[in-house]
Design a protein around this motif. Structure first.
Motif, short mmCIF file in Angstrom:
data_model
loop_
_atom_site.label_atom_id
_atom_site.label_comp_id
_atom_site.label_asym_id
_atom_site.label_seq_id
_atom_site.Cartn_x
_atom_site.Cartn_y
_atom_site.Cartn_z
N VAL A 336 -10.67 -6.61 23.09
CA VAL A 336 -11.22 -7.64 23.97
C VAL A 336 -11.83 -6.94 25.18
O VAL A 336 -11.16 -6.15 25.86
CB VAL A 336 -10.11 -8.61 24.44
N HIS A 337 -13.11 -7.22 25.44
CA HIS A 337 -13.78 -6.61 26.60
C HIS A 337 -13.08 -7.05 27.88
O HIS A 337 -12.62 -8.18 28.01
CB HIS A 337 -15.26 -7.01 26.63
N VAL A 338 -13.01 -6.13 28.85
CA VAL A 338 -12.28 -6.41 30.09
C VAL A 338 -12.83 -7.64 30.80
O VAL A 338 -12.11 -8.37 31.48
CB VAL A 338 -12.31 -5.17 31.01
N SER A 339 -14.13 -7.91 30.65
CA SER A 339 -14.71 -9.07 31.33
C SER A 339 -14.23 -10.38 30.72
O SER A 339 -14.36 -11.43 31.34
CB SER A 339 -16.25 -9.00 31.27
N ALA A 340 -13.69 -10.33 29.49
CA ALA A 340 -13.22 -11.55 28.82
C ALA A 340 -11.72 -11.79 29.05
O ALA A 340 -11.16 -12.73 28.50
CB ALA A 340 -13.50 -11.46 27.32
N VAL A 341 -11.09 -10.94 29.87
CA VAL A 341 -9.67 -11.12 30.16
C VAL A 341 -9.52 -12.09 31.34
O VAL A 341 -10.20 -11.94 32.36
CB VAL A 341 -9.01 -9.77 30.52
N GLU A 342 -8.65 -13.05 31.17
CA GLU A 342 -8.46 -14.06 32.22
C GLU A 342 -7.92 -13.42 33.49
O GLU A 342 -6.96 -12.66 33.48
CB GLU A 342 -7.51 -15.15 31.74
N ARG A 343 -8.57 -13.71 34.63
CA ARG A 343 -8.13 -13.19 35.92
C ARG A 343 -7.06 -14.10 36.52
O ARG A 343 -7.04 -15.30 36.29
CB ARG A 343 -9.30 -13.11 36.90
N LYS A 344 -6.18 -13.48 37.29
CA LYS A 344 -5.24 -14.26 38.10
C LYS A 344 -5.88 -14.46 39.47
O LYS A 344 -6.21 -13.49 40.15
CB LYS A 344 -3.91 -13.52 38.24
N LEU A 345 -6.06 -15.71 39.86
CA LEU A 345 -6.66 -16.01 41.14
C LEU A 345 -5.63 -16.73 42.00
O LEU A 345 -5.21 -17.84 41.69
CB LEU A 345 -7.92 -16.88 40.98
N ALA A 346 -5.21 -16.07 43.06
CA ALA A 346 -4.21 -16.63 43.97
C ALA A 346 -4.87 -16.96 45.29
O ALA A 346 -5.57 -16.12 45.88
CB ALA A 346 -3.07 -15.63 44.18
N PHE A 347 -4.67 -18.20 45.76
CA PHE A 347 -5.27 -18.60 47.02
C PHE A 347 -4.76 -17.72 48.14
O PHE A 347 -3.57 -17.46 48.27
CB PHE A 347 -4.96 -20.06 47.31
N ASN A 348 -5.69 -17.21 48.97
CA ASN A 348 -5.34 -16.30 50.05
C ASN A 348 -5.42 -16.99 51.43
O ASN A 348 -4.44 -17.07 52.14
CB ASN A 348 -6.25 -15.07 50.00
N PHE A 349 -6.60 -17.51 51.77
CA PHE A 349 -6.75 -18.21 53.04
C PHE A 349 -8.07 -18.96 53.04
O PHE A 349 -8.89 -18.83 52.13
CB PHE A 349 -6.68 -17.24 54.23
N ASP A 350 -8.27 -19.80 54.07
CA ASP A 350 -9.50 -20.55 54.27
C ASP A 350 -10.26 -19.99 55.46
O ASP A 350 -9.65 -19.58 56.46
CB ASP A 350 -9.23 -22.04 54.52
#
Length: 607
Positions: A336-350
């Protein structure tokens, strides 16, 4: 004999605190206790040598036993074994004897007496700061251990799943194959009543033939299973190398810490001084390697298996059986190409602001925004939460797209005027220079790539993509596909891949994202019911594409060939997203929304 004993003691024991006469030692006159120190020659002298030294060098300054330097460093020079190391060159970051200074450091301006330099080392800020750095390095290594443990769990889970899948499928293949043969045997048995003797013989021959075929088939499936397992294990070789690197880091840090503690405990300031310098260099290397380990990528893969035919076979029809005999593959290992791996996105700040559109990152410290209605370029310093730090630069026309050309240079499109303006800033983000080049029509979004501009256009009916030189000369035009149909209707936004090989274009009217090569060939098109009115795009260092779905109220993460990976929606605080930017250095994703005065900032991680 006295000279040899004194040399052995001074060289091999760091416990000796009495200094000896260097003149006597140098000329083989035996051991004599030093009672004076020449500030000009940097030599320790006994009573006799002091008397002759005063006569020969009347202008030299001598210090008695109470005022002379007391921190004696008895290490001999590796290049000049007869010379004590008594100097340190801050330019070369290297200790030296007198001969080294006269020969190798003749052009150095910062060569000083080592005991004098090291006199205050115990309480120096440099030693204190190094301890803090080493504490931070230790914390990073502990964090790295946790990351490695988490990655190890992913790998073990993958291996376990792959092993179970292979075994289950192998068993089904073999069982099905045997089942087909058993059905043949059962059919044959029904006819045995008529010609028992003949059929028994034929049955015996058939069983023997079937047994041989089953053996070969089982060997073939078993080999396929073994090969796929080896391929699975091989994907984890890089992780094992990371583990070895990690163990080396731990060992190196322990060794550095041990050397420093021993020198400090024994009060060996000169040795502590030199070890401190070496430790600082080693800590920098450990920090760099730790960063690489923390951001390493675990190769993902998909394990596909062949279909198993479950239909009953007759003697006359052996289609399925023959197909199993002829089958050449049973498992498929697809990376699986690295670009097709699901990222973990954690809210940081506004980031609170009064503008509705972010457009680009000038650097990891500066976010750029355009306000179309206010004819403004907005500069938002990251890390400054107060609105007073946001700078607004008024423009003489409505801007649309912006791209970074260099560290302090950008290019902005003005669709109503059909031009592109290049703006150069100072270090404090004041405008130094502006240069206009022709835009060749209603130019909207823009991206900089390999000394060229990639620009999107919309004339009210259809759209296209043009590649311009840095001076505004049209180089290429992409408007039609191979069948002569329009490639785009309303291509307001585009982005270029990190390796400058692909152009990604969002079409608001067609609700699509199109991937083009720099020759205009369509590589892929993304269309999905969950993506409506796509707006701005961003791309990370691995090639993953992020696109704003304005009407669908979400952000889609796509692979480099535009397969869907993940969707951010209202559960992540996303509402009418219009603009998006990604910072490779800080691994942060910035999302601007039309119905909100906030820019949402997410931490992005691969594992």
């Amino acid at each position: 004999m006295a000279t040899n004993v004194s040399r052995s003691l001074t060289q091999d024991s760091d416990e000796i605190k009495e200094m000896y006469c260097e003149e006597c030692d140098r000329h083989g006159d035996g051991y004599a206790t030093a009672v004076a120190f020449c500030v000009d020659c940097l030599d320790y002298l006994c009573v006799t040598c002091q008397r002759y030294h005063k006569r020969q060098f009347k202008t030299h300054k001598l210090q008695d036993s109470n005022s002379m330097p007391q921190d004696f460093y008895f290490e001999k020079c590796s290049t000049h074994p007869g010379q004590l190391i008594k100097l340190y060159c801050s330019e070369c970051i290297k200790e030296a004897c007198q001969e080294c200074k006269d020969n190798e450091h003749v052009n150095c301006s910062d060569v000083n007496h080592l005991p004098t330099l090291a006199s205050d080392i115990q309480k120096s800020d440099e030693l204190i700061n190094l301890r803090k750095i080493m504490d931070q390095v230790s914390m990073n290594i502990k964090d790295t251990e946790k990351l490695l443990d988490a990655k190890r769990e992913v790998i073990m889970k993958q291996e376990e799943n792959a092993t179970e899948t292979c075994k289950e499928h192998s068993n089904k293949l073999i069982a099905t194959y045997k089942q087909h043969h058993q059905e043949l045997i059962d059919d044959f048995d029904k006819k045995m009543e008529e010609t028992v003797a003949r059929l028994k013989k034929e049955r015996s021959e058939l069983i023997q033939k079937i047994s041989e075929k089953e053996r070969k088939f089982e060997e073939k499936v078993t080999k396929a299973e073994k090969d796929i397992k080896e391929e699975v294990v091989n994907t984890n070789i890089n992780f094992k190398e990371l583990q070895l690197e990690y163990l080396n880091l731990v060992g190196n840090l322990k060794a550095i810490n041990g050397d420093l503690e021993q020198a400090q405990k024994l009060g060996q300031n000169c040795k502590l001084f030199i070890k401190l310098k070496l430790a600082k260099q080693m800590c920098n290397q450990i920090q760099a390697t730790t960063y690489q380990i923390q951001h390493s990528y675990i190769q993902r893969y998909n394990l596909r298996k062949s279909d198993i035919q479950q239909t009953k076979q007759s003697v006359e029809d052996q289609t399925t059986l023959n197909s199993l005999d002829d089958q050449t593959w049973f498992f498929s290992f697809d990376e699986v190409h690295v670009s097709a791996v699901e990222r973990k996105l954690a809210f940081n700040f506004d980031i609170n602001h009064k503008f509705k559109k972010i457009t680009s990152l000038l650097s990891e410290h500066t976010l750029l925004a355009l306000d179309y209605d206010r004819c403004s370029l907005i500069i938002i310093p990251l890390g400054k939460s107060n609105a007073e730090y946001i700078k607004e630069i008024k423009l003489n026309s409505k801007p649309w797209g912006v791209t970074k050309v260099s560290d302090y240079k950008i290019a902005v499109t003005f669709p109503n005027e059909g031009k592109i303006r290049q703006i150069t800033f100072s270090d404090d983000m004041e405008v130094l220079d502006t240069t206009d080049i022709p835009g060749h029509g209603r130019c909207f979004d823009i991206a900089y790539s390999n000394n060229h501009f990639v620009v999107s256009y919309f004339n009210g009916f259809t759209g296209c993509i043009k590649i311009l030189s840095i001076s505004g000369i049209k180089v290429k035009l992409f408007a039609l596909d191979d069948n002569g149909w329009d490639l785009f209707i309303k291509p307001y936004y585009l982005i270029v891949s990190p390796d400058n090989t692909m152009i990604y274009v969002s079409d608001m009217r067609r609700h699509t994202v199109t991937c083009l090569t720099f020759d205009g060939e369509v590589a892929a098109i993304y269309i999905d019911d969950q993506l409506k009115a796509p707006h701005q795009l961003a791309v990370d260092e691995y090639g993953s594409v992020y696109v704003c779905g304005y009407d669908s109220n979400n952000v889609h993460q796509l692979s480099h060939y535009l397969t869907k990976v993940k969707i951010l929606d209202k559960s992540h605080g996303i509402d009418t997203p219009t603009s998006i930017a990604y910072c490779q250095n800080t691994k942060k994703l910035f999302v601007g929304m039309n119905q909100s005065s906030k820019i949402k900032v997410f931490n992005v991680s691969l594992d």
